[in-house]
Design an enzyme around this catalytic site. Sequence first.
Site: not given
Ligand code: BG6
Length: 460
Positions: A135, A165, A169, A203, A222, A227, A326
Amino acid sequence: MSSNRRTLVILGASGDLTARLLLPGLGQLLASQPDLQIDLIGVGGVPMTDAVWRRRVTSSFKAGAASGARLTALIASSRYFEADATNPDELEKIFAACTGIPALYFALPPAVTEKVCATLSKMKLPSGLVLALEKPFGTDLPSARALNRLLATFIPERQVHRVDHFLGKSTVLNILGLRFANRLFEQSWNASNIERVEISYDESLGLEGRAGYYDHAGALIDMIQSHLLQVLAAIAMEPPSTLDSDDLRGAMAQALRATRIWQGKAAAGSRRARYTAGTIDGKKLGAYLKEPGVDAARGTETLAELVLSVDNWRWAGVPFVLRSGKALEDSRKDIVITFRPVPHLPTGMTGTSVPTQLRISLDPHMMHLDLNINGEGDPFSLDNVTLSATFADSTMGAYGEVLEGILRGDPTLSVRGDVAEECWRIVTPVLAAWHRDAVAMETYPAGSAGPRSWKRLPIG
Ligand code: BG6
């Protein structure tokens, strides 16, 4: 070329994603799946000897806590090519070095991915070739459509894995078990019983040196465009008949096709903000705009929130609030499903009745169900209790799960082409409203819970 053996070719092998996520995921996958026969080739634009590359692979496998004779052998045979993957002659050389069917993993920015795909479209390709595209898939709706059209000219859809991804999860996969293996939930999984759904991924991490990518994407692209919309699809979809890729991805696609910004009002249904200097976990973090590589003129947000509706019989009128950002205080990463109040509480029952909430936490992998029960002492007075359970961890992380699908040729956990377009379609009106400044860019100190004025988005 052996028909069982795959050669994973990572384009963008010298980059951060490869070292931090892909290779640890590959190590975990190979350590837990002895039948997979894999070779590994790294391709990048920077010069690197095979020895240096192998050392990098070794330390990434270690970071993923993966080891064993098999991994040692894989590392010893792994090679690195300094190459320009947009050049057909160089791609030919890479294909010639593959001992198994190649799986080309694009750990590359979207613009380079598009160029490499254009090159591939004019080449004679190895049979069974698989493409895995990181992505974001495209940079907007028209570019995602164009890339899908291009891919369709030279490779079947089943051999294209658009990587998200979050689909790997364990909590997201657990939504399926929770919903479809418990009569209790699925019977009440609708607008008659559910008042609202909130999907949050806050985050505490800041930019972490990723301005080159992030400053062009921002929190909306992002995290939400990719996601969180996949998570929404898992919550909102109709029960699939099987977990086969056609059934599961078809059900998710149908839910996303019904999804749009609340009441069609992109400005009223969205918010954005950016962090200023602050402190997180006792550490000072500078303002986003002061980070190297950030250009204020791009107007990038680091916190985004949207209210969406899923316009179908099951969900009409239920707001789905998606939020991610973030440098936030409390890294809340969860799905909260709030049920409607009961139609009538027996007169005489005292105490506070809280709405029943199902909270599915993405980190840690847990679920909590908040209920009202009769409290201690007075049997007619209500108390609130929480039932909690921990979801079993999968043997590998999300990247391991996603890579397994790529290397076994099963696209179930990857994003289908039409779904990638739907996700862009959903956020396009919001991006347009933000572009014309119809939504103010607010600020929040790093380490806070977001802008002070933010309460629940007004939903009228
Ligand atoms: C990524 C984003 O795809 O996913 C990041 O680019 C993000 O900015 C991350 O921090 C979050 O996923 P995970 O699994 O690392 O918590």
